[in-house]
Design an enzyme around this catalytic site. Structure first.
Site, short mmCIF file in Angstrom:
data_model
loop_
_atom_site.label_atom_id
_atom_site.label_comp_id
_atom_site.label_asym_id
_atom_site.label_seq_id
_atom_site.Cartn_x
_atom_site.Cartn_y
_atom_site.Cartn_z
N ASP A 91 0.81 -1.23 0.00
CA ASP A 91 0.00 0.00 0.00
C ASP A 91 0.83 1.27 0.00
OD1 ASP A 91 -2.26 -1.53 0.39
OD2 ASP A 91 -2.38 -1.19 2.55
N ASP B 76 2.09 -2.06 4.81
CA ASP B 76 0.76 -2.50 4.42
C ASP B 76 -0.19 -2.38 5.60
OD1 ASP B 76 -0.84 -4.20 2.34
OD2 ASP B 76 1.24 -4.02 1.69
N ILE B 77 -1.41 -1.96 5.33
CA ILE B 77 -2.45 -1.92 6.36
C ILE B 77 -3.22 -3.23 6.26
CG2 ILE B 77 -4.39 -0.61 7.28
CD1 ILE B 77 -1.93 1.11 6.98
N LYS B 78 -3.37 -3.91 7.38
CA LYS B 78 -4.02 -5.23 7.41
C LYS B 78 -5.15 -5.23 8.42
CE LYS B 78 -0.83 -7.33 4.77
NZ LYS B 78 -1.19 -7.96 3.47
#
Lengths: 251, 251
Positions: free
Chosen positions: B68, B94-96
Site C-alpha cells: 500500500d 501494508d495496512i491489514k
DNA sequence: ATCGCCTAATAGGCGAT
DNA sequence: ATCGCCTAATAGGCGAT
C-alpha cells in the site's frame, strides 16, 4: 512536476529489480509489450496530492467506499468561495492511468467516484441519489452514483464533495539501460474536475444540458447494474468550463 | 493516536451517508452483520504514515508492484544505524485490517509484500529471490517472495527494504445514533516489523531458526503457486525481537 | 487450532463491430 | 468511433476439519 516525473520514471529505471516478478498482462487480448502501470501512477502522483494541500489542514477521514485519495480540507478561502456557507470541502481524487493505446479524452468512473443529488427523506433512510443515465450514441445504461453531494461530520463540519481525476498517460518505449527515457515514462498528465452532484444533476443540471457527459463504461453486460461504471467526456467537461480539463504535456 | 481514532470512527458516524451504497458482504459465508472495513483502515491510518516521516524526506518512488504505502526515507540517523553504509531505506508498509472474528496473531502477506535474498547473477537477468517455504503443522507450500532486499536508485541511493504491517482491529457494535461508540470503531492497532530478506533468509536466517515464521496463507489450492500468500506469525516475530510486534489497545 | 474456501471492488488494455 | 469483453491483484471474513 519535476519530482513527479522523476519518481514516475524511476519505475522503469528499476526494471532489473522487478523484471522477474512483473505484474501480469491482463484483459482481453494483451499484446504483450506493456506492463500494468497502475501503481506507478498511484504512488508517484497520488502521494503528492497532499503536498498541494498545505495550509488546508487535510484530514483523511474514514469511509468504507470511495476513490483513491480523499481529504477533508478547511480554509478561509473556502469560506469566501462558498459565500460563508462552509469553510470545508471533501476532496475526492482518483488516479486514472492509461497507456498510448488507451489514451482517449475520457475516463471511466465507478459509482463510488461520482456524487449525486443526495435525497434524504428521513434520517432512518439515509441518503440516496437519483439514478443517472450514461448516454451513448449506440446505447445507454443507468448509472447509480453513490456519493452524496456533501457530508456533515460529527464535529459539524459541512463538506461538499469535490471530485477530481488525475490522468497520467505513459509512453511505451523499449527498455534500455543507462541514460534517457526508457520503459514506460510519463508523457502527460491531465487534471480533471468533475461537477459535484448538485450542479451536475440539479442546478444548473449539466447532465441535462449535456446528456452524454456520462456515457457507457467498460463493464461487461452481466455486471450488477447497480455497480456499472460510466465514462465521462473531457470534451463536454471543457465545454462546461475550460478549467475543468487541464493537461500538462512533458517536454 | 487521537487523530487516528477520530478519523477511523468517523466512518461509523457517517453511516447515513453510505448506508444505501455499502460495500457488499463477501467471502465464503458472510454472517451479514459486518461491513467490509478495508478502506477505513487504509485511509484513517495509512495516510498518517507520512506524518511520522517528517525529517526523513519521504519520496514515493514508482514501482509497478508492492505494498500500500512505500517511502524512500533518508536521514543521518540511518547512516549511523547502518554504520555508514547508506543514509536511506525504503519503507514498505501494508495496512491489514481485521474484525473481532478474524483477530488472530498473524497476518497474511502476498508475495509482493516480503523481501528475499536478492540473487543477481548478471545484469541482464535481473534480481530474483530464493523460494521460501510456508511451513504449517498440517501442510506446507512454497512462497515466492518477490521484493529484493534492497534497491539502488538512479541517483545512487542505496535503499534496503524495511517491511512493516499496521494491523488495525475493529469492534463490531450496533449502529446507534448520537454519542459514543457505534458501528465498527477502532479497538487496537499492532505495528509489525518484518525482517528484511537478508536477516530473514541469509544471516542470521530467522526463517531457519523459526521455520513456521511463515505458514500457509489464505489462497485456494488452485491459485498460481507463484502468487500464493503466506501467513506470518506474530509469536515468532516477538521471539526474534519483542519490538517487532507492538500493540496499542484503545481504552 | 489450522488452513483454505470464497467473493467484492478496482482497474484499464485492447478487440469487436 | 463506440462500447464492452476480459483478467490480474488485493483483501479478509469465516467455515470446514
Amino acid at each position: 512536476m519535476v519530482a513527479i516525473r522523476r519518481d514516475y520514471d524511476e519505475a522503469s529505471y528499476l526494471h532489473a529489480f522487478w523484471k522477474n516478478y512483473p505484474p501480469e498482462k491482463r484483459g482481453r487480448a494483451p499484446v504483450g509489450d506493456q506492463f500494468p502501470w497502475i501503481e506507478v501512477g498511484e504512488h508517484a502522483l497520488g502521494s503528492k496530492v497532499i503536498d498541494f494541500l498545505e495550509g488546508y489542514q487535510p484530514r483523511d477521514v474514514g469511509l468504507p467506499t470511495g476513490p483513491d485519495q480523499r481529504y477533508v480540507v478547511s480554509s478561509n478561502d473556502i469560506l469566501g468561495i462558498t459565500n460563508g456557507i462552509t469553510a470545508s470541502a471533501w476532496l475526492f481524487i482518483d488516479i486514472k492511468s492509461v497507456g498510448p493505446r488507451d489514451d482517449f479524452s475520457h475516463t471511466v468512473m465507478s459509482h463510488n467516484q461520482i456524487s449525486g443529488d443526495g435525497i434524504w427523506n428521513s434520517p432512518a433512510e439515509g441518503i440516496s441519489n437519483s439514478i443517472l443515465t450514461a448516454t451513448g450514441k449506440r446505447t445507454s445504461h443507468p448509472f447509480h452514483c453513490s456519493i452524496p453531494p456533501l457530508y456533515v461530520l460529527s464535529d459539524g463540519t459541512v463538506a461538499p464533495v469535490i471530485m477530481m481525476a488525475i490522468k497520467p498517460v505513459y509512453k511505451m518505449l523499449s527498455l534500455q539501460e543507462g541514460i534517457g527515457e526508457s520503459g514506460q515514462p510519463l508523457s502527460k498528465v491531465s487534471l480533471i474536475t468533475i461537477p459535484n452532484g448538485i450542479p451536475l444533476t440539479v442546478s444548473p443540471n449539466y447532465l441535462k444540458q449535456h446528456p452524454s457527459l456520462l456515457f457507457p463504461g467498460k463493464d461487461d453486460k452481466g455486471k450488477d447494474p447497480l455497480k456499472v461504471r460510466a465514462r465521462i467526456s473531457f470534451e463536454l467537461l471543457s465545454k462546461i468550463a475550460d478549467w475543468r480539463v487541464r493537461t500538462t504535456t512533458l517536454a
